[in-house]
Design a protein around this motif. Sequence first.
Motif, PDB file in Angstrom:
ATOM      1  N   UNK A  49       5.633  -1.399  -7.122  1.00 19.10           N
ATOM      2  CA  UNK A  49       4.354  -1.869  -6.586  1.00 19.10           C
ATOM      3  C   UNK A  49       3.687  -2.873  -7.527  1.00 19.10           C
ATOM      4  N   UNK A  50       3.632  -2.550  -8.821  1.00 20.86           N
ATOM      5  CA  UNK A  50       2.960  -3.428  -9.777  1.00 20.86           C
ATOM      6  C   UNK A  50       3.619  -4.794  -9.855  1.00 20.86           C
ATOM      7  N   UNK A  51       4.967  -4.829  -9.841  1.00 25.03           N
ATOM      8  CA  UNK A  51       5.673  -6.101  -9.923  1.00 25.03           C
ATOM      9  C   UNK A  51       5.425  -6.948  -8.673  1.00 25.03           C
ATOM     10  N   UNK A  52       5.600  -6.317  -7.496  1.00 22.74           N
ATOM     11  CA  UNK A  52       5.441  -7.076  -6.257  1.00 22.74           C
ATOM     12  C   UNK A  52       3.986  -7.462  -6.007  1.00 22.74           C
ATOM     13  N   UNK A  53       3.068  -6.632  -6.468  1.00 21.54           N
ATOM     14  CA  UNK A  53       1.647  -6.968  -6.304  1.00 21.54           C
ATOM     15  C   UNK A  53       1.320  -8.253  -7.056  1.00 21.54           C
ATOM     16  N   UNK A  54       1.836  -8.375  -8.285  1.00 20.08           N
ATOM     17  CA  UNK A  54       1.598  -9.586  -9.055  1.00 20.08           C
ATOM     18  C   UNK A  54       2.239 -10.808  -8.421  1.00 20.08           C
ATOM     19  N   UNK A  60       0.829  -1.211   0.000  1.00 22.29           N
ATOM     20  CA  UNK A  60       0.000   0.000   0.000  1.00 22.29           C
ATOM     21  C   UNK A  60       0.859   1.254   0.000  1.00 22.29           C
ATOM     22  N   UNK A  61       1.945   1.236   0.769  1.00 20.11           N
ATOM     23  CA  UNK A  61       2.825   2.402   0.801  1.00 20.11           C
ATOM     24  C   UNK A  61       3.593   2.563  -0.513  1.00 20.11           C
ATOM     25  N   UNK A  62       3.961   1.430  -1.133  1.00 22.48           N
ATOM     26  CA  UNK A  62       4.601   1.525  -2.451  1.00 22.48           C
ATOM     27  C   UNK A  62       3.644   2.165  -3.458  1.00 22.48           C
ATOM     28  N   UNK A  63       2.373   1.792  -3.389  1.00 18.11           N
ATOM     29  CA  UNK A  63       1.388   2.394  -4.277  1.00 18.11           C
ATOM     30  C   UNK A  63       1.187   3.873  -3.961  1.00 18.11           C
ATOM     31  N   UNK A  64       1.259   4.213  -2.684  1.00 15.49           N
ATOM     32  CA  UNK A  64       1.043   5.597  -2.273  1.00 15.49           C
ATOM     33  C   UNK A  64       2.144   6.520  -2.793  1.00 15.49           C
TER      34      UNK A  64
END
Length: 342
Positions: free
Chosen positions: A161-166, A151-155
């Motif tokens: 964020x996109x890589x780690x989210x996947x 969430x903080x990476x997205x913020x």
Amino acid sequence: MLSVYVDLALGLVVSFLLLSLLVSGLNEAFVRLLSIRSKFLWAYLRDTMDGADEKSGSWLPAKVLDVFRVLPFLRDPRPRHSDRPAPTEPGKVPESTTGDSMIKLLYQRVQEIDHAKRGRTSISNIPPARFAVAVMELASAENGDVEEFLRKLQQIDSPLYGHLKGVWETAQHDLDRFRQGVETWFDGEMQRLSSLYRRYVKWVVAVLGVVVTLLFTMDGLEYAKTLLRDNAFRASVTAVAEAGPDAYEELKARCTGGDPVPCVTETLSQPALVTMLDQALVSVSIPAQGDPTVHWNGGLWWDRINTLSHWPGFLLTYVALLFGAPFWWDVFRRITGIKPRR
């Protein structure tokens, strides 16, 4: 007759191998002097973790000319070197964008293997396993809550964020599988980055190949002809030695001067490769007695450059250098029968 062609092939292969090694050495010298590998890595990490710079765009330019112009001289994406060990408590991701904050957090996790190079980090390779551990340590700063970390990476609008989210969704929220997934993803990214780096290096080698070819005015066709002439001369000397006094008169007529012995000695002590290298812009001669001397061959060098009949040979040498030293070493090994160590 077969030995003549073997000698010709060996002579050409050895000359191309030596010049290719010179090109590789010059390329490696520039890479180490300008810290290109380290800059390449950290430019990619800045793009991946902090995003493109608002004023200058991507840290790793897409165009080849921009890479050569920006990375070596204009911008240094590497973090400042720190002699301190990694902090016991990993830093937390800030609530808002603060420049290169993610790069600083990553560098804190790997700075123990670093040494300074003109005030900047010299790290040019981060093992995928170490990067995955660093990500897990950063996530642990958020009480081990990967969701909060993402969430903080997205913020802060981090491309990471996109890589780690996947990876997190693929791991089905399992921490151990998430760490392995991050390691696998980063390993793939490093392979892609290495391919991109090799593509840029090919352009550098191509430019250095032109410089070396013209600096030594290495005419491959003329060199091959000189090799054949040397072989024929050695054969005639051997024939004279076996034929007796009558053939000695023929050799004496071919050599200017009264005594052919100095002529034969000088010719046999000047192999074709040495003769060709003596036509470089700067040459070195080692006399039988005394110290080596350096010669400036500016006039001869310029005449060879301006002679169009030499340019097909220059082109042959240049194309040969593009194959690289490993290729010519493999050819040399196959011709001579040298077996590689296992």
